[in-house]
Design a protein around this motif. Structure first.
Motif, short mmCIF file in Angstrom:
data_model
loop_
_atom_site.label_atom_id
_atom_site.label_comp_id
_atom_site.label_asym_id
_atom_site.label_seq_id
_atom_site.Cartn_x
_atom_site.Cartn_y
_atom_site.Cartn_z
N VAL A 103 0.85 -1.18 0.00
CA VAL A 103 0.00 0.00 0.00
C VAL A 103 0.89 1.23 0.00
CG1 VAL A 103 -1.96 1.11 1.11
CG2 VAL A 103 -1.57 -1.32 1.48
N SER A 104 0.50 2.27 -0.71
CA SER A 104 1.23 3.53 -0.67
C SER A 104 0.26 4.65 -0.39
CB SER A 104 1.98 3.78 -1.99
OG SER A 104 1.06 3.91 -3.05
N ILE A 105 0.76 5.73 0.16
CA ILE A 105 -0.06 6.90 0.48
C ILE A 105 0.02 7.88 -0.69
CG2 ILE A 105 -0.37 8.84 2.04
CD1 ILE A 105 0.79 7.01 4.25
N GLN A 106 -1.10 8.12 -1.35
CA GLN A 106 -1.12 8.94 -2.55
C GLN A 106 -1.58 10.37 -2.31
OE1 GLN A 106 -0.13 8.06 -5.76
NE2 GLN A 106 0.72 6.32 -4.67
N ASN A 118 2.51 3.41 -9.24
CA ASN A 118 1.73 4.59 -8.87
C ASN A 118 2.40 5.90 -9.26
OD1 ASN A 118 0.00 2.73 -7.74
ND2 ASN A 118 0.74 3.03 -5.65
N SER A 458 -0.88 10.69 7.93
CA SER A 458 -1.52 10.23 6.71
C SER A 458 -1.84 8.75 6.80
CB SER A 458 -0.65 10.52 5.47
OG SER A 458 0.65 10.01 5.66
N GLY A 460 -3.11 5.23 4.24
CA GLY A 460 -3.34 4.66 2.92
C GLY A 460 -4.01 3.32 3.04
N GLN A 468 -6.62 2.44 -4.47
CA GLN A 468 -6.20 2.87 -3.14
C GLN A 468 -6.92 4.15 -2.73
OE1 GLN A 468 -1.92 2.64 -2.21
NE2 GLN A 468 -1.60 1.93 -4.30
N SER A 470 -6.53 7.30 0.27
CA SER A 470 -5.60 7.83 1.26
C SER A 470 -6.06 9.18 1.76
CB SER A 470 -4.18 7.92 0.68
OG SER A 470 -4.15 8.67 -0.51
#
Length: 715
Positions: A103-106, A118, A458, A460, A468, A470
């Motif tokens: 998972v990444s925080i966008q 991403n 933050s 995500g 995703q 976020s």
């Protein structure tokens, strides 16, 4: 060597017959992996695996290349191969390393990197965008949330002005990232896009590692690899360039030099500028790299000399005012990274900048100089599979001095700012599909009496491997811009709070990014005069709010050899600042902006056509002939730019580009007279572009032992 990268990427397509690359992507136990992306690094050649893990695609590539494969939640696969490759290529992807890769925080993040998931743009996208003219800032303007005012060329983000964005190279701040320019003539970013592997552009809610910026961070990074020998030569309608790379052992030295002179160009295509000394620029950049056993040293330096003279119109004078400007801008940074073992890593750096500006404006002489220093050290630790932390300390020293000379009158003013910051941030996996990030930053300054404490947070969440969600929140502070701080060094911190929600979807060459945000401002600068002057009274009684949303859609798969993206931003900005009597929409904000960018590769012609169409709404302006403040609005306008790149031979390229093809005549605003005329009316003049179009023609040549070498490795 502006636009060099734009052109040289075409050299990755050869004139040889196509070959077919076939293979299969599987897990460690042999189970096929569905929808894995397989591609040749630095090209558009690639495919997506089917339900059995099989892939096949055609390529023109020959020789040593790198094949890459990626899928959400797994480490990126990379392997060198020799093309043509006649056997069945079996790619075995490792299992998920840890939750933080799934998972990444966008929220607030726009990435333009050479690899990784991403990313909304590749580095090639930045420099092959029509209308950018090799300028990173102009290319970023086509992304959601970003705006560039046509009359000054500076980057603005989510309703903030240009001073609210800071630029970093390899984590070290650049105090002066723009070229010099007189009023109403747009500046450019100082740095060549071909030198950077990664561009991280924040639209808000950025990491606690960075500070002193109310709206945005633009972080540029060079590659930690040793470059191979090569020479690049460019000749164009505005100047010439030369670049060369030396390599020995674990060392490489790269330099790029450019000379620009608009005198010949101005004789052919006459701009709306009365030059007394046509714009002249001499610049150079240098990178030295050394690979240690467990460390890497990177030394970067840049120099820029500019000289110009012209007559500039002013509504308060019957005749245009003679203006001369000469600028010397130097910048260098040294960074060192070290693997300390046991999942510890150390990174340190120092950056030094020195700018001298000499401006003659009619009978006024305004020399100024700015010296900047940035020291930084960070420690990073991966505790276990789901926790990563960073700690850091940095020191900023900025010394600004300016003098005013007019006949017998002379005085000086300025400031010397010293700031120390501590920061920490931890990213952790909460659930298999949920990660969080918590950061804290504190800063002290010799100019501001109180300390700043800035919490950042933050989240995500991955709905599935394509989608995703976020959220991001952060408190941010910034010293007053130098245009105010030089008159009143005791001005308080400016403050902002960001609230951001983001939706991100990526599958099969389709990328959709939706973002909504709300931002509040406190302690904005107010003054009691028509313009900011040395004798004005300043305070921090201003405030503001901005809300809006951004839409970004990119398609790289529906039509072969075609990629395009659509970017739309809605910005509702209300601020009480400067000399405003009440809260209004500032004159520098476009409420609506739409960009459509398309690029098509004509294989039979060995050429790429790129088109960029921008549509923006009008901007507010204040008409003193009316009773209501800031009640005027300019008309919106449409700007179409195009470029054509032709691969003459494998390492020789011809490039042609034109901005504002349709000849739009935008009005950015109006300058009104300081006093009314005899009828009690304030006269005005329109602020318009200095040239209706800009035409560029260039020839680019790469020389290296590897006849297929190109500029992609410099990103």
């Amino acid at each position: 060597m502006k636009l060099l990268l734009t052109l040289l990427f075409l050299s990755t397509t050869t004139i040889f017959a196509q070959s077919i690359l076939k293979g299969r992507v599987v897990e460690k136990n042999g189970k096929p992996i569905y929808l894995a992306n397989v591609y040749i690094e630095g090209t558009y050649d690639g495919s997506t695996t089917d339900s059995l893990g099989n892939f096949t695609f055609e390529t023109n590539e020959r020789g040593a290349k790198t094949i890459k494969a990626s899928v959400v939640g797994r480490p990126l696969y990379s392997k060198p191969i020799e093309l043509p490759y006649k056997e069945l290529l079996i790619i075995q992807l490792q299992g998920s390393e840890n939750r933080l890769q799934e998972v990444s925080i966008q929220a607030g993040v726009l990435q333009a990197n050479s690899s990784g998931k991403n990313t909304v743009m590749s580095p090639l996208d930045i420099v092959t965008t029509a209308g950018s003219m090799g300028n990173i800032i102009s290319a970023l303007a086509t992304l959601p949330g970003a705006q560039v005012a046509g009359e000054n060329g500076r980057l603005m983000v989510h309703g903030g002005d240009a001073s609210e964005t800071q630029t970093y190279i390899n984590g070290i701040r650049v105090a002066q990232p723009y070229t010099a320019s007189p009023n109403e003539v747009p500046v450019r970013g100082r740095f060549s896009p071909m030198l950077f592997k990664g561009v991280n552009f924040s639209t808000g809610g950025y990491s606690a590692e960075f500070g002193n910026a109310l709206s945005s961070i633009l972080a540029l990074s060079t590659e930690n690899t040793i470059e191979q020998p090569k020479t690049e030569i460019s000749l164009s309608s505005v100047g010439l360039g030369l670049g060369h790379t030396l390599q020995w052992g674990k060392n490489s030295l790269t330099f790029n030099s450019n000379y620009t002179n608009l005198k010949p160009y101005s004789k052919i295509i006459t701009p709306d500028i009365r030059w007394t000394k046509p714009y002249e620029n001499a610049s150079g950049e240098l990178i030295y790299r050394h690979q240690f056993k467990k460390g890497f040293l990177n030394i970067y330096g840049a120099y820029n000399f500019e000289n110009m003279g012209l007559y500039q119109s002013d509504i308060n004078y019957e005749e245009p005012i003679p203006l001369k400007k000469k600028s010397n801008n130097s910048y260098a940074n040294i960074t060192y990274s070290q693997d300390l073992g046991n999942r510890w890593a150390f990174h340190s750096g120092v950056g030094i900048g020195y700018l001298t500006d000499k401006l003659h404006h009619s009978d006024i002489y305004l020399p100024n100089d700015e010296k900047s220093l940035h020291l930084k050290g960070t420690l990073r630790k991966t505790w276990k599979n789901s926790i990563k932390s960073i700690w850091g300390i940095e020191y900023f020293d900025n010394n600004y001095k300016e003098e005013y000379h007019r006949q017998e009158l002379a005085y000086s003013y300025g400031y010397h700012s010293k700031m120390t910051s501590l920061f920490t941030e931890t990213t952790f996996g909460l659930l298999p599909n949920l990660i969080g990030k918590i950061g804290l930053r504190g800063t002290t300054s010799n100019l501001q009496s109180k300390k700043t404490i800035e919490p950042r947070a933050s989240l995500g969440y991955a709905l599935n491997k394509y989608t995703q969600l976020s959220l991001a929140y952060g408190t941010f502070h910034q010293q007053a811009p130098s245009s105010f701080l030089k008159y009143d060094p005791q001005l308080d911190w400016l403050a902002a709070r960001h609230y951001i929600a983001n939706y991100f979807y990526e599958k099969g060459g389709h990328l959709l990014r939706l973002e909504a945000y709300h931002k509040t401002y406190d302690n904005l600068i107010k003054y009691n005069s028509q313009t900011a002057r040395y004798d004005s009274q300043y305070d921090n009684n201003g405030n503001g709010k901005v809300k809006g949303f951004d839409v970004f859609y990119k398609n790289t798969s529906s039509v072969k050899n075609l990629q395009y993206w659509i970017s739309y931003s809605y910005t509702d900005s209300k601020r009480n600042e400067a000399n405003y009597p009440h809260t209004v929409t500032p004159s520098y904000v476009y409420k609506h902006s739409l960009f459509i960018v398309g690029k098509y590769w004509f294989a039979s012609l060995r050429s790429q056509l790129s088109l960029t169409n921008s549509i923006v709404s009008g901007r507010n302006y204040n008409d003193p002939n009316q009773t209501n403040f800031m009640n005027g609005r300019t008309k919106g306008y449409n700007n179409l730019s195009m470029s054509w790149s032709f691969l003459y031979s494998q390492q020789k390229i011809i490039h042609f580009s034109v901005s504002n093809v349709l000849g739009a005549s935008p009005i950015y605003g109006y300058q009104y007279a300081d006093r009314p005329n005899t009828q009690g009316i304030y006269d005005r003049r329109a602020i318009v572009p200095t040239a209706k179009r800009f035409v560029f023609l260039g020839y680019f040549w790469t020389i290296s032992k590897n006849e297929k070498d190109n500029q992609l490795d410099n990103l």
